[in-house]
Enzyme design. Structure first.
Site, PDB file in Angstrom:
ATOM      1  N   HIS A 181      25.327  19.149  35.982  1.00 48.02           N
ATOM      2  CA  HIS A 181      25.719  18.502  37.233  1.00 48.02           C
ATOM      3  C   HIS A 181      25.494  19.537  38.656  1.00 48.02           C
ATOM      4  CE1 HIS A 181      26.457  14.986  34.933  1.00 48.02           C
ATOM      5  NE2 HIS A 181      27.309  15.695  34.226  1.00 48.02           N
ATOM      6  N   HIS A 230      30.702  13.769  37.295  1.00 49.19           N
ATOM      7  CA  HIS A 230      29.354  14.171  37.794  1.00 49.19           C
ATOM      8  C   HIS A 230      29.022  14.654  39.384  1.00 49.19           C
ATOM      9  CE1 HIS A 230      27.918  11.870  33.793  1.00 49.19           C
ATOM     10  NE2 HIS A 230      28.829  12.647  33.669  1.00 49.19           N
ATOM     11  N   CYS A 259      37.893   0.953  54.632  1.00 48.92           N
ATOM     12  CA  CYS A 259      37.410  -0.087  55.656  1.00 48.92           C
ATOM     13  C   CYS A 259      37.327  -1.292  54.859  1.00 48.92           C
ATOM     14  CB  CYS A 259      36.004   0.298  56.503  1.00 48.92           C
ATOM     15  SG  CYS A 259      34.756   0.307  55.387  1.00 48.92           S
ATOM     16  N   ASP A 307      39.967   2.055  59.288  1.00 49.14           N
ATOM     17  CA  ASP A 307      39.958   1.148  60.386  1.00 49.14           C
ATOM     18  C   ASP A 307      41.021   0.111  60.187  1.00 49.14           C
ATOM     19  OD1 ASP A 307      38.845  -0.473  58.537  1.00 49.14           O
ATOM     20  OD2 ASP A 307      36.959  -0.964  59.684  1.00 49.14           O
ATOM     21  N   THR A 345      34.844  -3.026  53.364  1.00 45.76           N
ATOM     22  CA  THR A 345      34.038  -2.861  52.193  1.00 45.76           C
ATOM     23  C   THR A 345      34.071  -1.413  51.688  1.00 45.76           C
ATOM     24  OG1 THR A 345      32.069  -2.296  53.454  1.00 45.76           O
ATOM     25  CG2 THR A 345      32.473  -4.583  52.895  1.00 45.76           C
TER      26      THR A 345
HETATM   27  C1  RB5 Z   1      35.366  -4.473  60.287  1.00 42.22           C
HETATM   28  O1  RB5 Z   1      35.332  -5.739  60.194  1.00 42.22           O
HETATM   29  C2  RB5 Z   1      34.440  -4.093  59.046  1.00 42.22           C
HETATM   30  O2  RB5 Z   1      33.100  -4.259  59.286  1.00 42.22           O
HETATM   31  C3  RB5 Z   1      34.517  -2.670  58.434  1.00 42.22           C
HETATM   32  O3  RB5 Z   1      36.003  -2.680  58.099  1.00 42.22           O
HETATM   33  C4  RB5 Z   1      33.757  -2.494  57.332  1.00 42.22           C
HETATM   34  O4  RB5 Z   1      33.891  -3.091  56.390  1.00 42.22           O
HETATM   35  C5  RB5 Z   1      32.283  -1.804  57.674  1.00 42.22           C
HETATM   36  O5  RB5 Z   1      31.722  -1.259  56.821  1.00 42.22           O
END
Ligand code: RB5
Length: 148
Positions: A132, A97, A64, A7, A66
């Site tokens: 596994h 694994h 993304c 994203d 996180t």
């Molecule tokens: C975008 O602001 C953020 O929510 C997205 O990149 C991601 O971290 C969602 O899990």
């Protein structure tokens, strides 16, 4: 072929990972996003996951902010085992694994240099099989029961 997508939060890191894949001489395909404008990670997580699940791509990388949201999306697609990794040990073990076929990175969590090392480990570490395989078969069985 390596499928890659992100994203807006992961856009800059995606471009850097693509440069890294080019330097390694690997074949890759960019499933977007193609600008830094705000967008929705499920769109790009699904596109990469479908490329891997269909066999068009042998592995996928999704990014993304996180790594969490886009990995949740990828794991909704049958046959996908996506793992969010922000350290070298976790990515090595999820290949050995779990036979993870998609790596999820958090661009707001993991620095660029570490992300490239994590990508390298993801792409070069083999799956161990053995005990596994039984556990992966249980995951497949769970997927089948969920869709029954
Ligand atoms: C975008 O602001 C953020 O929510 C997205 O990149 C991601 O971290 C969602 O899990």
């Amino acid at each position: 072929m390596i499928a890659i997508g992100s994203d807006h939060a992961g856009f800059d890191l995606k471009q850097k990972v693509i440069e890294h894949l080019k330097e390694l001489g690997l074949e890759w395909k960019d499933y977007g996003t193609y600008t830094a404008g705000s967008c929705d990670y499920p769109v790009f997580g699904e596109a990469v996951a479908r490329a891997v699940a269909s066999g068009e791509a042998r592995r996928g990388i999704v990014i993304c902010g996180t790594g969490a949201g886009i990995s949740i999306v990828a794991n909704k697609v049958r046959g996908i085992r996506a793992a969010v990794c922000s350290d070298c040990y976790s990515v090595e073990l999820t290949r050995r694994h779990n036979d993870a076929n998609i790596l999820a990175l958090g661009a707001r969590v993991t620095g660029d240099a570490l992300a490239m090392r994590i990508v390298d480990i993801f792409l070069t570490t083999p799956y161990e099989g053995g005990r596994h395989a039984r556990r992966l078969a249980l995951i497949d069985d769970l997927e089948a029961r969920e869709r029954a």
